[in-house]
Design a protein around this motif. Structure first.
Motif, PDB file in Angstrom:
ATOM      1  N   GLY A 132     -35.130 -76.477 -12.853  1.00 17.62           N
ATOM      2  CA  GLY A 132     -34.968 -76.113 -11.437  1.00 17.62           C
ATOM      3  C   GLY A 132     -35.515 -75.125 -11.063  1.00 17.62           C
ATOM      4  N   TRP A 133     -35.421 -74.738  -9.628  1.00 17.98           N
ATOM      5  CA  TRP A 133     -36.428 -73.927  -9.169  1.00 17.98           C
ATOM      6  C   TRP A 133     -35.387 -72.519  -8.475  1.00 17.98           C
ATOM      7  CZ3 TRP A 133     -41.739 -73.848  -9.380  1.00 17.98           C
ATOM      8  CH2 TRP A 133     -42.070 -75.171  -9.859  1.00 17.98           C
ATOM      9  N   TYR A 134     -35.891 -71.616  -8.856  1.00 20.58           N
ATOM     10  CA  TYR A 134     -35.339 -70.399  -8.107  1.00 20.58           C
ATOM     11  C   TYR A 134     -36.536 -69.743  -7.238  1.00 20.58           C
ATOM     12  CZ  TYR A 134     -31.525 -71.006 -11.434  1.00 20.58           C
ATOM     13  OH  TYR A 134     -30.226 -71.630 -12.092  1.00 20.58           O
ATOM     14  N   ARG A 135     -35.903 -68.660  -6.733  1.00 21.83           N
ATOM     15  CA  ARG A 135     -37.064 -67.732  -5.939  1.00 21.83           C
ATOM     16  C   ARG A 135     -36.372 -66.314  -5.837  1.00 21.83           C
ATOM     17  NH1 ARG A 135     -36.310 -70.358   0.098  1.00 21.83           N
ATOM     18  NH2 ARG A 135     -34.374 -69.667   0.707  1.00 21.83           N
ATOM     19  N   GLN A 136     -37.437 -65.529  -5.755  1.00 25.72           N
ATOM     20  CA  GLN A 136     -37.098 -64.073  -5.570  1.00 25.72           C
ATOM     21  C   GLN A 136     -37.794 -63.435  -4.548  1.00 25.72           C
ATOM     22  OE1 GLN A 136     -37.014 -61.916  -9.056  1.00 25.72           O
ATOM     23  NE2 GLN A 136     -35.458 -60.217  -8.385  1.00 25.72           N
ATOM     24  N   ALA A 137     -37.323 -62.939  -3.533  1.00 31.80           N
ATOM     25  CA  ALA A 137     -37.846 -62.257  -2.374  1.00 31.80           C
ATOM     26  C   ALA A 137     -37.937 -60.610  -2.682  1.00 31.80           C
ATOM     27  CB  ALA A 137     -37.447 -62.639  -1.116  1.00 31.80           C
ATOM     28  N   THR A 142     -30.621 -82.544 -12.909  1.00 37.46           N
ATOM     29  CA  THR A 142     -30.448 -82.783 -14.555  1.00 37.46           C
ATOM     30  C   THR A 142     -31.187 -83.805 -14.936  1.00 37.46           C
ATOM     31  OG1 THR A 142     -28.866 -84.494 -13.953  1.00 37.46           O
ATOM     32  CG2 THR A 142     -28.092 -82.052 -13.906  1.00 37.46           C
ATOM     33  N   SER A 143     -31.304 -84.114 -16.317  1.00 41.81           N
ATOM     34  CA  SER A 143     -31.935 -85.162 -16.694  1.00 41.81           C
ATOM     35  C   SER A 143     -31.440 -86.446 -16.424  1.00 41.81           C
ATOM     36  CB  SER A 143     -32.078 -85.157 -18.362  1.00 41.81           C
ATOM     37  OG  SER A 143     -30.363 -85.181 -18.797  1.00 41.81           O
ATOM     38  N   GLY A 144     -30.218 -86.501 -15.785  1.00 41.22           N
ATOM     39  CA  GLY A 144     -29.686 -87.782 -15.314  1.00 41.22           C
ATOM     40  C   GLY A 144     -29.986 -87.917 -13.832  1.00 41.22           C
ATOM     41  N   GLY A 145     -30.666 -87.134 -13.180  1.00 43.08           N
ATOM     42  CA  GLY A 145     -31.170 -87.479 -11.864  1.00 43.08           C
ATOM     43  C   GLY A 145     -30.172 -86.551 -10.915  1.00 43.08           C
ATOM     44  N   ARG A 146     -29.185 -86.038 -11.127  1.00 42.21           N
ATOM     45  CA  ARG A 146     -28.380 -85.281 -10.321  1.00 42.21           C
ATOM     46  C   ARG A 146     -28.917 -84.058  -9.875  1.00 42.21           C
ATOM     47  NH1 ARG A 146     -22.315 -84.755 -12.235  1.00 42.21           N
ATOM     48  NH2 ARG A 146     -23.291 -83.702 -13.812  1.00 42.21           N
ATOM     49  N   THR A 147     -28.611 -83.731  -8.560  1.00 44.85           N
ATOM     50  CA  THR A 147     -29.593 -82.673  -7.823  1.00 44.85           C
ATOM     51  C   THR A 147     -28.445 -81.824  -7.060  1.00 44.85           C
ATOM     52  OG1 THR A 147     -30.039 -84.069  -5.896  1.00 44.85           O
ATOM     53  CG2 THR A 147     -31.645 -84.118  -7.587  1.00 44.85           C
ATOM     54  N   ASN A 148     -28.893 -80.714  -6.955  1.00 50.23           N
ATOM     55  CA  ASN A 148     -28.238 -79.721  -6.166  1.00 50.23           C
ATOM     56  C   ASN A 148     -29.042 -78.631  -5.447  1.00 50.23           C
ATOM     57  OD1 ASN A 148     -28.382 -78.593  -8.821  1.00 50.23           O
ATOM     58  ND2 ASN A 148     -27.491 -76.819  -7.835  1.00 50.23           N
ATOM     59  N   TYR A 149     -28.754 -78.120  -4.248  1.00 55.54           N
ATOM     60  CA  TYR A 149     -29.649 -77.329  -3.387  1.00 55.54           C
ATOM     61  C   TYR A 149     -28.899 -76.175  -2.829  1.00 55.54           C
ATOM     62  CZ  TYR A 149     -32.648 -81.662  -3.392  1.00 55.54           C
ATOM     63  OH  TYR A 149     -33.516 -82.383  -3.659  1.00 55.54           O
ATOM     64  N   ALA A 150     -29.769 -75.085  -2.600  1.00 57.50           N
ATOM     65  CA  ALA A 150     -28.989 -74.227  -2.024  1.00 57.50           C
ATOM     66  C   ALA A 150     -28.795 -74.599  -0.353  1.00 57.50           C
ATOM     67  CB  ALA A 150     -30.059 -72.930  -2.037  1.00 57.50           C
ATOM     68  N   ASP A 151     -27.911 -73.945   0.173  1.00 52.77           N
ATOM     69  CA  ASP A 151     -27.517 -74.244   1.569  1.00 52.77           C
ATOM     70  C   ASP A 151     -28.914 -74.354   2.481  1.00 52.77           C
ATOM     71  OD1 ASP A 151     -23.941 -73.499   1.527  1.00 52.77           O
ATOM     72  OD2 ASP A 151     -24.946 -75.254   0.883  1.00 52.77           O
ATOM     73  N   SER A 152     -29.513 -73.139   2.222  1.00 55.01           N
ATOM     74  CA  SER A 152     -30.659 -72.581   3.074  1.00 55.01           C
ATOM     75  C   SER A 152     -31.759 -73.615   3.167  1.00 55.01           C
ATOM     76  CB  SER A 152     -31.084 -71.387   2.652  1.00 55.01           C
ATOM     77  OG  SER A 152     -31.421 -71.244   1.243  1.00 55.01           O
ATOM     78  N   VAL A 153     -31.853 -74.450   2.080  1.00 54.70           N
ATOM     79  CA  VAL A 153     -32.910 -75.219   1.971  1.00 54.70           C
ATOM     80  C   VAL A 153     -32.721 -76.992   2.123  1.00 54.70           C
ATOM     81  CG1 VAL A 153     -34.255 -73.706   0.510  1.00 54.70           C
ATOM     82  CG2 VAL A 153     -33.032 -75.705  -0.528  1.00 54.70           C
ATOM     83  N   ILE A 176     -36.045 -81.904  -4.747  1.00 57.20           N
ATOM     84  CA  ILE A 176     -36.579 -81.550  -6.089  1.00 57.20           C
ATOM     85  C   ILE A 176     -36.829 -82.852  -6.555  1.00 57.20           C
ATOM     86  CG2 ILE A 176     -34.133 -81.357  -6.765  1.00 57.20           C
ATOM     87  CD1 ILE A 176     -35.336 -79.377  -9.043  1.00 57.20           C
ATOM     88  N   SER A 177     -37.576 -83.245  -7.567  1.00 61.66           N
ATOM     89  CA  SER A 177     -37.749 -84.199  -8.398  1.00 61.66           C
ATOM     90  C   SER A 177     -38.287 -84.162  -9.847  1.00 61.66           C
ATOM     91  CB  SER A 177     -38.479 -85.532  -7.591  1.00 61.66           C
ATOM     92  OG  SER A 177     -39.887 -84.854  -7.456  1.00 61.66           O
ATOM     93  N   SER A 178     -38.207 -85.078 -10.558  1.00 60.20           N
ATOM     94  CA  SER A 178     -38.758 -84.679 -12.015  1.00 60.20           C
ATOM     95  C   SER A 178     -39.243 -86.040 -12.790  1.00 60.20           C
ATOM     96  CB  SER A 178     -37.479 -84.389 -12.779  1.00 60.20           C
ATOM     97  OG  SER A 178     -36.472 -85.173 -12.963  1.00 60.20           O
ATOM     98  N   ASP A 179     -40.180 -85.663 -13.607  1.00 62.88           N
ATOM     99  CA  ASP A 179     -40.735 -86.859 -14.316  1.00 62.88           C
ATOM    100  C   ASP A 179     -40.286 -86.522 -15.698  1.00 62.88           C
ATOM    101  OD1 ASP A 179     -42.245 -88.368 -15.995  1.00 62.88           O
ATOM    102  OD2 ASP A 179     -44.001 -88.682 -14.688  1.00 62.88           O
TER     103      ASP A 179
END
Length: 119
Positions: A35-40, A52-63, A69-72
């Motif tokens: 995942g990706w996190y950020r800190q301002a 996840t390794s199975g390809g399930r994604t989730n996002y912050a509402d703001s983005v 997001i994707s993965s290899d």
């Protein structure tokens, strides 16, 4: 034993795009999720997007609708495509990996990459 190396941050004008990459290397047996996190400045670190390794994604509402997001899995890499960037997206972005060394679970963080969006 394991390193997460991020790349791709930088300075962009509002409305522009940036892509981030993160590679996990070392004694990785398997990766459960990344995942990706950020800190301002002055704010707590927050989740941006996860996969996840199975390809399930989730996002912050703001983005949602702007970031992807994707993965290899074969390369132990995760990516974040950021479109229509806003000044409030300015932060240090961190890659996180929930992985296993042998069968033992660990969580690793990257060193962070700065994303600055000018208005």
């Amino acid at each position: 034993q394991v390193q997460l190396v991020e790349s791709g941050g930088g300075l962009v004008q509002a409305g522009g795009s940036l892509s981030l990459s993160c590679a996990a290397s070392g004694s990785v047996f398997s990766i459960d999720a990344m995942g990706w996190y950020r800190q301002a400045p002055g704010k707590q670190r927050e989740l941006v997007a996860g996969i996840t390794s199975g390809g399930r994604t989730n996002y912050a509402d703001s983005v949602k609708g702007r970031f992807t997001i994707s993965s290899d899995n074969a390369k132990n890499m995760v990516y974040l495509q950021m479109n229509n960037l806003k000044p409030e997206d300015t932060a240090v972005y961190y890659c996180k990996a929930d992985l296993r060394i042998s069968l033992t679970p660990y969580t690793y963080w990257g060193q962070g990459t700065q994303v600055t969006v000018s208005s």
